[in-house]
Motif scaffolding. Sequence first.
Motif, PDB file in Angstrom:
ATOM      1  N   ALA A 112       0.802  -1.268  -0.033  1.00  0.00           N
ATOM      2  CA  ALA A 112      -0.029  -0.018  -0.042  1.00  0.00           C
ATOM      3  C   ALA A 112       0.945   1.225  -0.022  1.00  0.00           C
ATOM      4  CB  ALA A 112      -0.976   0.027   1.104  1.00  0.00           C
ATOM      5  N   SER A 113       0.235   2.211  -0.505  1.00  0.00           N
ATOM      6  CA  SER A 113       1.092   3.441  -0.604  1.00  0.00           C
ATOM      7  C   SER A 113       0.237   4.683  -0.103  1.00  0.00           C
ATOM      8  CB  SER A 113       1.647   3.720  -2.183  1.00  0.00           C
ATOM      9  OG  SER A 113       2.453   5.013  -1.818  1.00  0.00           O
ATOM     10  N   CYS A 114      -0.766   5.132  -0.957  1.00  0.00           N
ATOM     11  CA  CYS A 114      -1.495   6.211  -0.438  1.00  0.00           C
ATOM     12  C   CYS A 114      -2.459   5.962   0.460  1.00  0.00           C
ATOM     13  CB  CYS A 114      -2.144   6.893  -1.751  1.00  0.00           C
ATOM     14  SG  CYS A 114      -3.798   5.721  -2.276  1.00  0.00           S
ATOM     15  N   CYS A 115      -2.904   4.902   0.766  1.00  0.00           N
ATOM     16  CA  CYS A 115      -4.039   4.439   1.677  1.00  0.00           C
ATOM     17  C   CYS A 115      -5.203   5.218   1.346  1.00  0.00           C
ATOM     18  CB  CYS A 115      -3.561   4.535   3.187  1.00  0.00           C
ATOM     19  SG  CYS A 115      -1.985   3.709   3.471  1.00  0.00           S
ATOM     20  N   GLY A 116      -5.354   5.845   0.172  1.00  0.00           N
ATOM     21  CA  GLY A 116      -6.757   6.532  -0.031  1.00  0.00           C
ATOM     22  C   GLY A 116      -7.129   6.207  -1.517  1.00  0.00           C
ATOM     23  N   GLY A 117      -6.744   5.415  -1.976  1.00  0.00           N
ATOM     24  CA  GLY A 117      -7.595   4.804  -3.285  1.00  0.00           C
ATOM     25  C   GLY A 117      -7.359   5.573  -4.441  1.00  0.00           C
ATOM     26  N   ILE A 118      -6.019   6.027  -4.412  1.00  0.00           N
ATOM     27  CA  ILE A 118      -5.695   6.896  -5.598  1.00  0.00           C
ATOM     28  C   ILE A 118      -4.318   6.468  -6.428  1.00  0.00           C
ATOM     29  CG2 ILE A 118      -6.802   8.965  -5.109  1.00  0.00           C
ATOM     30  CD1 ILE A 118      -3.793  10.093  -4.430  1.00  0.00           C
ATOM     31  N   CYS A 119      -3.612   5.644  -5.726  1.00  0.00           N
ATOM     32  CA  CYS A 119      -2.251   5.339  -6.372  1.00  0.00           C
ATOM     33  C   CYS A 119      -2.245   3.994  -7.117  1.00  0.00           C
ATOM     34  CB  CYS A 119      -1.116   5.393  -5.369  1.00  0.00           C
ATOM     35  SG  CYS A 119      -1.222   3.979  -4.046  1.00  0.00           S
ATOM     36  N   GLY A 120      -3.292   3.101  -6.860  1.00  0.00           N
ATOM     37  CA  GLY A 120      -3.281   1.860  -7.415  1.00  0.00           C
ATOM     38  C   GLY A 120      -2.394   0.712  -7.010  1.00  0.00           C
ATOM     39  N   SER A 121      -1.681   0.916  -5.647  1.00  0.00           N
ATOM     40  CA  SER A 121      -0.697  -0.144  -5.551  1.00  0.00           C
ATOM     41  C   SER A 121      -1.107  -1.343  -4.481  1.00  0.00           C
ATOM     42  CB  SER A 121       0.478   0.617  -4.635  1.00  0.00           C
ATOM     43  OG  SER A 121       0.084   1.553  -3.853  1.00  0.00           O
ATOM     44  N   CYS A 122      -2.446  -1.015  -3.850  1.00  0.00           N
ATOM     45  CA  CYS A 122      -3.002  -2.207  -3.014  1.00  0.00           C
ATOM     46  C   CYS A 122      -3.918  -3.087  -3.634  1.00  0.00           C
ATOM     47  CB  CYS A 122      -3.365  -1.545  -1.775  1.00  0.00           C
ATOM     48  SG  CYS A 122      -4.938  -0.639  -2.069  1.00  0.00           S
ATOM     49  N   LYS A 123      -3.909  -3.042  -5.029  1.00  0.00           N
ATOM     50  CA  LYS A 123      -5.033  -4.025  -5.966  1.00  0.00           C
ATOM     51  C   LYS A 123      -4.894  -5.337  -5.560  1.00  0.00           C
ATOM     52  CE  LYS A 123      -4.816  -4.578 -10.260  1.00  0.00           C
ATOM     53  NZ  LYS A 123      -5.005  -4.104 -11.763  1.00  0.00           N
ATOM     54  N   VAL A 180      -7.722  -2.385  -1.589  1.00  0.00           N
ATOM     55  CA  VAL A 180      -8.141  -2.944  -0.124  1.00  0.00           C
ATOM     56  C   VAL A 180      -8.054  -1.675   0.952  1.00  0.00           C
ATOM     57  CG1 VAL A 180      -7.501  -5.251  -0.315  1.00  0.00           C
ATOM     58  CG2 VAL A 180      -6.018  -3.802   0.260  1.00  0.00           C
ATOM     59  N   CYS A 181      -7.304  -0.728   0.548  1.00  0.00           N
ATOM     60  CA  CYS A 181      -7.222   0.499   1.491  1.00  0.00           C
ATOM     61  C   CYS A 181      -8.568   1.257   1.620  1.00  0.00           C
ATOM     62  CB  CYS A 181      -6.163   1.506   0.975  1.00  0.00           C
ATOM     63  SG  CYS A 181      -6.668   2.369  -0.519  1.00  0.00           S
ATOM     64  N   VAL A 182      -9.397   0.983   0.664  1.00  0.00           N
ATOM     65  CA  VAL A 182     -10.669   1.967   0.663  1.00  0.00           C
ATOM     66  C   VAL A 182     -11.940   1.074   0.512  1.00  0.00           C
ATOM     67  CG1 VAL A 182      -9.823   4.105   0.245  1.00  0.00           C
ATOM     68  CG2 VAL A 182     -10.604   2.667  -1.777  1.00  0.00           C
TER      69      VAL A 182
HETATM   70  S1  FES Z   1      -2.927   2.340  -1.312  1.00  0.00           S
HETATM   71 FE1  FES Z   1      -3.052   3.576  -3.034  1.00  0.00          FE
HETATM   72  S2  FES Z   1      -5.048   2.704  -3.830  1.00  0.00           S
HETATM   73 FE2  FES Z   1      -4.807   1.500  -2.000  1.00  0.00          FE
END
Ligand code: FES
Lengths: 172, 317
Positions: B266-277, B303-305
Motif C-alpha cells: 500500500a502507498s497512498c491508503c486513499g484509493g488513488i495510487c493503485g498499489s494495493c490492488k 483494499v485500502c478503501v
Molecule cells: S494504497 Fe493507494 S490505492 Fe490503495
Amino acid sequence: MLDTLDSKTATPVTLAWTGVVRHLHITPRAFLPMRAMAELQLIAGKGIDSDRYMIGREEGFYSSKPEEGRQVTLFEIETLLALKRDHNIDLAPEEHRRNVTVAGVPLTHLVGQKFWLGETLLEATRLSIPCRHIEEITGKAIFDPLINRSGLNCKILQGGTVRVGDAVRNAA
Amino acid sequence: MTLPITTVKTIVDRIEDGGAGIKVFRLVDPDRWQLPPFRPGAHIDLHLPGGMVRTYSLCNDPADNARYVVAVKREAAGRGGSVLLHDAIDVGDTIGVSLPRGGLDLPDDVTRFAFVAGGIGVTPFLSVAAWLKRVGRPKFTLHLIARGAPPLAHLLVPLLRSGHLVVHDTAAAARPHIAALVGRPLSDVGLGCCGPESMIGDFEQATRDWPASRVHIERFVPPPLPVDPDARPYTLALARSKLEIPVAAGQTMLSALLGVGIDIPASCCGGICGSCKVDWLEGAPIHRDRVLSPTERARSLMVCVAESAEDRLVLDL
Ligand code: FES
C-alpha cells in the motif's frame, strides 16, 4: 530546458524559471513532527543526513517500500497558498512532510529532468502522491486537495549543503 | 518481509513509583525528537509485546512535547497489559505508541470547570489542569475521589498547593454526592468525569440536565474510534491461504490484512495510487477507489478503501 513548439504559430515555447528554497525540514522517524532547519546535508545516492528516508536509516512510513528515487522530496509553496485560497485550509510548511519547500519552481514539469538545488544536483523521478495518513497526523482534510500537487520525489546526483534562500535552477 | 511502520517509536526513559500500585512511565523519542502533539486530556495506545494494545491517558502538559507520560495501575485481575508493563517493561525498552487521540473540548466561552475523578481516573485531568493553568484559565476545581492516600501524589502536589484540587477520601468520610460537586447547569461552566463505571453512572445521572457539549466523560476503556454509522463488520475469506479474517466496522481491509501479517504493497491508503490492488472472487465489494475502471472492478478492488456490502467477501489471496 523545457521546449515545446506551438503548432499553429511554430513559435518555440520555453518555460523559464528560477526558484528559491524557502523552508527545509527533516524528521528522523515516521509520524514525528518535521523540524525546520537552516540547512540540510544531501548525500549523493543516499538521502538527507538524519532524515527518515536516508538509505540505511529506513524509519519512514514508506521504508518498507524502499525507493531509490525518494532520497529528497520537494513541495511548492504555491500549493500552500492555493490550499488557503481554494479550500480555506491553513497548511504550514512543516505539515506537508516533504523536505524542501520551494517558491517559483514548476515541480510538476520536472519529472525526468535534472536541476540544481543550491549546490546539489537532483534528478526528479516522479511526482509524490498524497498519503491518507497525513490527514491523521495534521487533523486536516487535505488528501483530496493534494492530489496531483503533493510534491516531487528526487534522487541526489551530486550532494552538498542546501540552505534556506538557495537558488533552484534548471540544469539543462 | 518488512511491514509498514504503523506506530510512533518511543523508548522508556524513566519509571517512577506513583504510589497505590501505580507506575508512571515516561516515554521519549530515541533521539529526543519532539513527539506528535496532543490535546489536553488525550490518550494514546501502547503496543505491548505479544500484540497487546492498551490505552492510557497522557498526564503531562501538552506543551511538553518531548515526552508522553502515562500512569499505569497494576491490575492483577485485569487483562494483562498493566501487569506486563509493571513486571516486564524497564527503562530503555522500546514501546510503539499510536498517535494521540481524543481530549477535552475547552472552548473559550467556558470559563470555569469542574472535574470529577475516581482514583487513577485523575490522569486525563492532569494534562487538562496543566494546560488550563498555563494558558491563563485557572478557574477550575478537580475533585478526586479515592479511598485512603490519593494516587500519583507527587503529580498532584502543585494542584493541591494552587488550591485546584479537592481530595475526597472515602476511607475518612462519606462518598460525596456527585450532584453536589457539579451543581446546576450554568452556561459558562464545563464538566468532566473519569473513573469507574459506577461513578460515571452517577455523574451521568447528575448531569442529565446539562447540555451535552458542556459535559465530557472519559472511560477507562475508551469508546472505539468514531466510525461511519453505515459501516458494518464482515469477514474476509482468503481463498488461497484459507484464512478467515474478521474486519471490524470502520476498519480497512488493508489494516485487517496487515494485522494478520499479510503484506500488501500500500502507498497512498486513499484509493488513488493503485498499489494495493487485490482480486476478489465472491461477494459484493463496495469500491470507493478512484483508480479502477468498471471493467477492472468486476475483478479487482483496492483494499485500502474498499468495503463489503455482504457478511463475507472472498479474496484471491
Ligand atoms: S494504497 Fe493507494 S490505492 Fe490503495
